[in-house]
Design an enzyme around this catalytic site. Sequence first.
Site, PDB file in Angstrom:
ATOM      1  N   GLN A  83      -7.178  -4.508   0.216  1.00 13.85           N
ATOM      2  CA  GLN A  83      -6.671  -3.515  -0.623  1.00 13.85           C
ATOM      3  C   GLN A  83      -6.568  -2.258   0.463  1.00 13.85           C
ATOM      4  O   GLN A  83      -7.260  -2.081   1.251  1.00 13.85           O
ATOM      5  CB  GLN A  83      -7.193  -3.246  -1.715  1.00 13.85           C
ATOM      6  CG  GLN A  83      -7.022  -4.387  -3.006  1.00 13.85           C
ATOM      7  CD  GLN A  83      -7.487  -3.791  -4.357  1.00 13.85           C
ATOM      8  OE1 GLN A  83      -8.660  -4.152  -4.567  1.00 13.85           O
ATOM      9  NE2 GLN A  83      -7.228  -2.905  -4.881  1.00 13.85           N
ATOM     10  N   HIS A  84      -5.542  -1.515  -0.122  1.00 16.32           N
ATOM     11  CA  HIS A  84      -5.642   0.100   0.467  1.00 16.32           C
ATOM     12  C   HIS A  84      -5.121   0.105   1.462  1.00 16.32           C
ATOM     13  O   HIS A  84      -4.565   1.422   2.118  1.00 16.32           O
ATOM     14  CB  HIS A  84      -6.976   0.776   0.278  1.00 16.32           C
ATOM     15  CG  HIS A  84      -7.628   0.608  -1.130  1.00 16.32           C
ATOM     16  ND1 HIS A  84      -7.045   0.887  -2.208  1.00 16.32           N
ATOM     17  CD2 HIS A  84      -8.855   0.264  -1.454  1.00 16.32           C
ATOM     18  CE1 HIS A  84      -7.863   0.711  -3.157  1.00 16.32           C
ATOM     19  NE2 HIS A  84      -9.035   0.180  -2.859  1.00 16.32           N
ATOM     20  N   ASP A 246      -7.371  -8.177  -3.135  1.00 16.47           N
ATOM     21  CA  ASP A 246      -8.582  -9.463  -3.023  1.00 16.47           C
ATOM     22  C   ASP A 246      -8.823  -9.293  -4.327  1.00 16.47           C
ATOM     23  O   ASP A 246      -9.418 -10.358  -4.846  1.00 16.47           O
ATOM     24  CB  ASP A 246      -9.352  -9.212  -1.749  1.00 16.47           C
ATOM     25  CG  ASP A 246      -9.715  -7.568  -1.776  1.00 16.47           C
ATOM     26  OD1 ASP A 246      -9.332  -6.739  -2.538  1.00 16.47           O
ATOM     27  OD2 ASP A 246     -10.285  -7.568  -0.767  1.00 16.47           O
TER      28      ASP A 246
END
Length: 484
Positions: A83-84, A246
């Site tokens: 992520q991110h 995830d």
Amino acid sequence: MAAPEGPLVVGVDSSTQSTKALVVDAATGTVIARGQAPHQVGDGPGRARESDPEQWWSALCEALAQCGPAAREAAALSVGGQQHGLVTLDAAGRPVRPAMLWNDVRSAPQRDRLVAELGGPKAWAERVGSVPAASFTITKWAWLCENEPAAARKTTAVRLPHDYLTERLTGRGTTDRGDASGTGWWSGTSASAAGSYDTELLDRVGLSPAALPEVLAPGEAAGTVRDGLAGLPLAPGAVVAAGTGDNMAAALGLGLRPGQPVLSLGTSGTVYAVSRRRPAEPTGTVAGFADARGDWLPLACTLNCTLAVDRIAALLGLDREAVEPGGELALLPFLDGERTPYLPYASGLLNGLRHDTTGGQVLQAAYDGAVFALLQALDLVLDSDADPQTPILLIGGGAKGVAWRETVRRLSGRPVVVPGASELVALGAAAQAAGVLLGEDAASVARRWSTTDGPAYEAVERDDATLERLASTLHGAGALLGGE
């Protein structure tokens, strides 16, 4: 191995360190083939963590190649990704610079400024469901605009890591609501099942909505595998699902129902549960993520988990399982600062040593302190009406340890189940691919695969004395935990 009962699907886990691919029988969940290829993570100046997105693509091709002929027989694929991360692409679709990863926290000053400009943590929580941390994509983009303006000007498309791989497969820029909810510029308040981007926030950081991928609704396909992708051992025309982050993929892999708590024991610790209610926890302890199905996935993370306890064991010269009961110790193992509770400059604290204290009791106190922090976070993640006797699903590397499992049982007072399925992110992505291919709910697919089957342990009486001792120590520690 028996012939597959259903079509084959591929689930991909593109993580920080590697890409894993599983070829799975969509009917039974049986893993037919698997592959894995590593990534390189560059450590730059300060707190930089970066990777070249091109290597993710190369690793995907290599992992699929290791799966042999089964990969080419797959009818559908989905990518679960870290992520991110901030992936910046130019007009030709090439990376402008290395991707800034989730654990790149150079953007802490921009994070503080953005939170203040919008009216503080509570305003952010109400607006986007989360108070952004320096890991969130919006803070990274703000950092890039301030520190590398030429790269920002050259950027025509911004993607998350899983978006990048999905677009390489299909030629279409898409994302899903789960991964989008970790950017800081997506809002789940829209009537649309996919949610929407917050254009005022995008204006604040100088990013056009046209640079962002389309957010797909749950169950919607991103497209199909394109022709002419050299080195990719997938059949052109195979369905490509939306993919997701995830944590959302792992929740799909477990087939989570609302109110089922998950406690993940890794280097860091994570707790989450599916909820029907949109989170808006104002302190920032809980990230109010969306899940990949249309519900929500409130999540909290602790920095000090298995790595911190293993460090205490090493200092004592003990095996990690060499715990002993007894004593009145309180050990807060915040060796790297802490996120939950929010003590970024903390150090570890040990209280209650006696002449007769043993090393094994100190080690048990380290487990107690780590699990105490996770259970405090779990109280914030679960809905107030969640059944307190619902078993905790214990996953991650620490779930294999007896000392971890027994500490969770004793301090939670809940039953514990240790699912036998591993590689849950890739399995969740495979379930999403199967759901799109077969027209089923992805979590229902995973439940049909019985991914949570595993040893079950009954509840024991909760150790309130230890919990109270740790809470009292934390409350009274003050400056002893360390300041800035």
